[in-house]
Scaffold this motif. Structure first.
Motif, PDB file in Angstrom:
ATOM      1  N   ALA A   1      -2.257   2.654  -1.959  1.00 44.28           N
ATOM      2  CA  ALA A   1      -0.970   3.275  -2.300  1.00 44.28           C
ATOM      3  C   ALA A   1      -0.040   2.102  -2.588  1.00 44.28           C
ATOM      4  CB  ALA A   1      -0.437   4.146  -1.170  1.00 44.28           C
ATOM      5  N   TYR A   2      -0.244   1.512  -3.756  1.00 44.99           N
ATOM      6  CA  TYR A   2       0.488   0.287  -4.092  1.00 44.99           C
ATOM      7  C   TYR A   2       1.993   0.519  -3.963  1.00 44.99           C
ATOM      8  CZ  TYR A   2       2.199  -3.689  -6.775  1.00 44.99           C
ATOM      9  OH  TYR A   2       2.860  -4.810  -7.178  1.00 44.99           O
ATOM     10  N   MET A   3       2.654  -0.360  -3.200  1.00 48.64           N
ATOM     11  CA  MET A   3       4.090  -0.239  -2.923  1.00 48.64           C
ATOM     12  C   MET A   3       4.413   1.158  -2.367  1.00 48.64           C
ATOM     13  SD  MET A   3       5.257  -3.245  -3.576  1.00 48.64           S
ATOM     14  CE  MET A   3       7.008  -2.982  -3.405  1.00 48.64           C
ATOM     15  N   GLY A   4       3.433   1.741  -1.646  1.00 43.51           N
ATOM     16  CA  GLY A   4       3.657   3.053  -1.046  1.00 43.51           C
ATOM     17  C   GLY A   4       3.718   4.176  -2.063  1.00 43.51           C
ATOM     18  N   ALA A   5       3.217   3.920  -3.304  1.00 41.25           N
ATOM     19  CA  ALA A   5       3.289   4.933  -4.363  1.00 41.25           C
ATOM     20  C   ALA A   5       4.713   5.493  -4.451  1.00 41.25           C
ATOM     21  CB  ALA A   5       2.262   6.048  -4.110  1.00 41.25           C
ATOM     22  N   ASN A   6       5.693   4.604  -4.280  1.00 37.76           N
ATOM     23  CA  ASN A   6       7.080   5.096  -4.185  1.00 37.76           C
ATOM     24  C   ASN A   6       7.615   5.578  -5.532  1.00 37.76           C
ATOM     25  OD1 ASN A   6       8.919   2.993  -5.546  1.00 37.76           O
ATOM     26  ND2 ASN A   6       7.660   1.694  -4.239  1.00 37.76           N
ATOM     27  N   GLN A   7       8.646   6.378  -5.448  1.00 39.23           N
ATOM     28  CA  GLN A   7       9.381   6.855  -6.632  1.00 39.23           C
ATOM     29  C   GLN A   7      10.774   6.259  -6.465  1.00 39.23           C
ATOM     30  OE1 GLN A   7       8.321   9.125  -8.921  1.00 39.23           O
ATOM     31  NE2 GLN A   7       6.373   9.712  -8.016  1.00 39.23           N
ATOM     32  N   PHE A   8      10.905   4.995  -6.804  1.00 35.77           N
ATOM     33  CA  PHE A   8      12.032   4.198  -6.329  1.00 35.77           C
ATOM     34  C   PHE A   8      13.395   4.850  -6.555  1.00 35.77           C
ATOM     35  CE2 PHE A   8      14.781   0.366  -6.285  1.00 35.77           C
ATOM     36  CZ  PHE A   8      14.487  -0.058  -4.994  1.00 35.77           C
ATOM     37  N   LEU A   9      13.663   5.234  -7.781  1.00 34.32           N
ATOM     38  CA  LEU A   9      15.017   5.727  -8.081  1.00 34.32           C
ATOM     39  C   LEU A   9      15.304   7.057  -7.389  1.00 34.32           C
ATOM     40  CD1 LEU A   9      15.425   4.740 -11.844  1.00 34.32           C
ATOM     41  CD2 LEU A   9      16.003   3.444  -9.789  1.00 34.32           C
ATOM     42  N   ALA A  10      14.266   7.852  -7.161  1.00 34.28           N
ATOM     43  CA  ALA A  10      14.462   9.110  -6.445  1.00 34.28           C
ATOM     44  C   ALA A  10      14.438   8.900  -4.935  1.00 34.28           C
ATOM     45  CB  ALA A  10      13.375  10.109  -6.849  1.00 34.28           C
ATOM     46  N   ASP A  11      13.659   7.919  -4.479  1.00 30.56           N
ATOM     47  CA  ASP A  11      13.508   7.710  -3.038  1.00 30.56           C
ATOM     48  C   ASP A  11      14.734   7.046  -2.409  1.00 30.56           C
ATOM     49  OD1 ASP A  11      10.979   8.751  -3.206  1.00 30.56           O
ATOM     50  OD2 ASP A  11       9.914   6.852  -2.911  1.00 30.56           O
TER      51      ASP A  11
ATOM     52  N   THR B   1       7.770   0.956   0.688  1.00 40.66           N
ATOM     53  CA  THR B   1       6.308   0.925   0.793  1.00 40.66           C
ATOM     54  C   THR B   1       5.822   1.750   1.992  1.00 40.66           C
ATOM     55  OG1 THR B   1       6.220  -1.264  -0.218  1.00 40.66           O
ATOM     56  CG2 THR B   1       4.294  -0.591   1.061  1.00 40.66           C
ATOM     57  N   GLY B   2       6.402   1.499   3.163  1.00 44.13           N
ATOM     58  CA  GLY B   2       5.932   2.180   4.371  1.00 44.13           C
ATOM     59  C   GLY B   2       6.240   3.674   4.355  1.00 44.13           C
ATOM     60  N   VAL B   3       7.466   4.013   3.997  1.00 43.24           N
ATOM     61  CA  VAL B   3       7.840   5.436   3.960  1.00 43.24           C
ATOM     62  C   VAL B   3       7.095   6.121   2.814  1.00 43.24           C
ATOM     63  CG1 VAL B   3       9.725   7.094   3.705  1.00 43.24           C
ATOM     64  CG2 VAL B   3      10.082   4.989   5.025  1.00 43.24           C
ATOM     65  N   GLY B   4       7.016   5.448   1.676  1.00 40.72           N
ATOM     66  CA  GLY B   4       6.313   6.025   0.522  1.00 40.72           C
ATOM     67  C   GLY B   4       4.855   6.310   0.840  1.00 40.72           C
TER      68      GLY B   4
END
Ligand SMILES: [Zn+2]
Ligand SMILES: [Zn+2]
Length: 367
Positions: free
Chosen positions: A309-319, A171-174
């Motif tokens: 930026a819900y959940m840091g707008a993360n791209q989980f599997l790539a991040d 979340t934070g890094v995303g």
């Protein structure tokens, strides 16, 4: 297969301590994976449900920031295998809906479908269904999740820190990299230095931001924020005092601000700290129905923006592979985020410790 008995910490009433009980966990269905829990980070979102600030059906099993080892796989699982060490996300994505195709994995339109199953995942020993935060239910010694929720981590990474990748770090890094796209020209303010805020500070440092101003009520947290990358710290107080203190560091205001507290007042402060064309990113979960009030002139005439930026707008599997690589290179400090490691039997004390100013993350370890 008979359901698997698992020890779990169960929420029966808002505000009451979690009760350690044996529940029955279903076998993994098509596309699902059974994971033996290794470590759980205690997140403020869990506390919102434990306190009843956010409602949910009870009894329930909370927990969502988790890492463990794959123990069984259901039919049709092809990305993870038995023995893999994995970290989970609360936002599995389908990869093929319009949001996913456009690169917005956390806004997947089929998240609920991914979580749906035709029989309860968790039951009491009397056969009553038990609800789960985000369909996860990880305050337990094992859990079952859709394969899409799981990213594999290398064996060398301790599960006690890998769990953080599941929520506060992604979340934070995303939020910094995907949400606000911080770069070397930016001045950054971070309101709230818990797990998410500390991850924002670290990511702003990794992005080369000129100034990183950490703001928190507690000097203990600001000391740690400075260790992980804050260039300046401001002890929080009345809004105007915080604004004045930040303007001494960044006279025009900051170009990027982040709110990681979850209160309308701090979201409004995040906006008030902005320079013209600045962007405020609001990350904290707020009680249902809350609204935010901002200065219309500052918004319109200064081209300022406020965004989620819900959940840091993360791209989980790539991040996750990138975050692991940054951790292994010593750029991303996960160990500094862990205030204490406790056994599962002490989870209620861990939830209480979250209210203490010195706590960034308490990790419940099964290792
Ligand atoms: Zn969380
Ligand atoms: Zn999707």
């Amino acid at each position: 297969m008979a359901r698997l008995p698992v020890r779990a910490a169960v929420l029966h009433a808002p505000g009451a301590p979690l009760e350690h009980r044996t529940l029955l966990l279903d076998e993994p269905l098509h596309g699902e994976v059974l994971v033996r829990t290794g470590a759980i980070g205690l997140c403020h979102s869990d506390l919102h449900y434990a306190d009843g600030t956010l409602p949910m059906d009870l009894p329930a099993v909370l927990g969502h920031e988790v890492a463990g080892v794959v123990e069984r796989v259901g039919p049709g699982v092809n990305r993870v295998k038995i023995g893999d060490r994995v970290v989970a996300t609360v936002t599995p994505n389908c990869g093929s809906c319009p949001s996913c195709v456009a690169g917005h994995a956390t806004l997947c339109e089929r998240t609920m479908q991914r979580r749906y199953r035709d029989r309860p995942k968790l039951e009491t020993e009397d056969g009553a269904p038990v609800s789960m935060l985000g369909g996860m239910g990880t305050f337990a010694e094992a859990f079952v999740l859709d394969e899409a929720s799981l990213a594999v981590v290398p064996d060398a990474v301790s599960l006690n820190v890998a769990c953080l990748l599941g929520c506060c770090i992604s979340t934070g890094v995303g939020a910094v990299t995907h949400g606000a796209r911080v770069g070397p020209r930016d001045t950054v303010a971070v309101i709230g230095c818990g797990g998410v805020g500390m991850a924002v500070v670290q990511a702003a440092r990794m992005s080369g931001a000129q100034r990183i101003i950490a703001i928190d009520l507690h000097p203990e947290k600001l000391l740690l924020a400075a260790e992980v990358g804050a260039t300046d710290v401001v002890v929080s107080g009345p809004a105007q005092e915080v604004i004045d203190a930040v303007r001494e560091i960044a006279p025009e205001g900051v170009t990027r601000s982040f709110e990681a507290v979850g209160r309308p007042e701090t979201a409004e402060l995040a906006f008030d700290l902005l320079a013209p064309r600045g962007i405020a990113t609001i990350l904290g979960l707020m009680p249902a129905g809350k609204r935010i009030s901002i200065d219309a002139g500052a918004l319109i005439e200064g081209d300022r923006r406020i965004q989620g930026a819900y959940m840091g707008a993360n791209q989980f599997l790539a991040d996750v592979p990138l975050l692991v690589e940054q951790y292994e290179r010593g750029v991303l400090d996960l160990r500094a985020m862990v205030t204490s490691v406790i056994p599962f039997s002490d989870i209620n004390a861990g939830l209480q410790a979250m209210r203490s100013p010195g706590t960034i993350r308490t990790v419940v370890s099964f290792e």
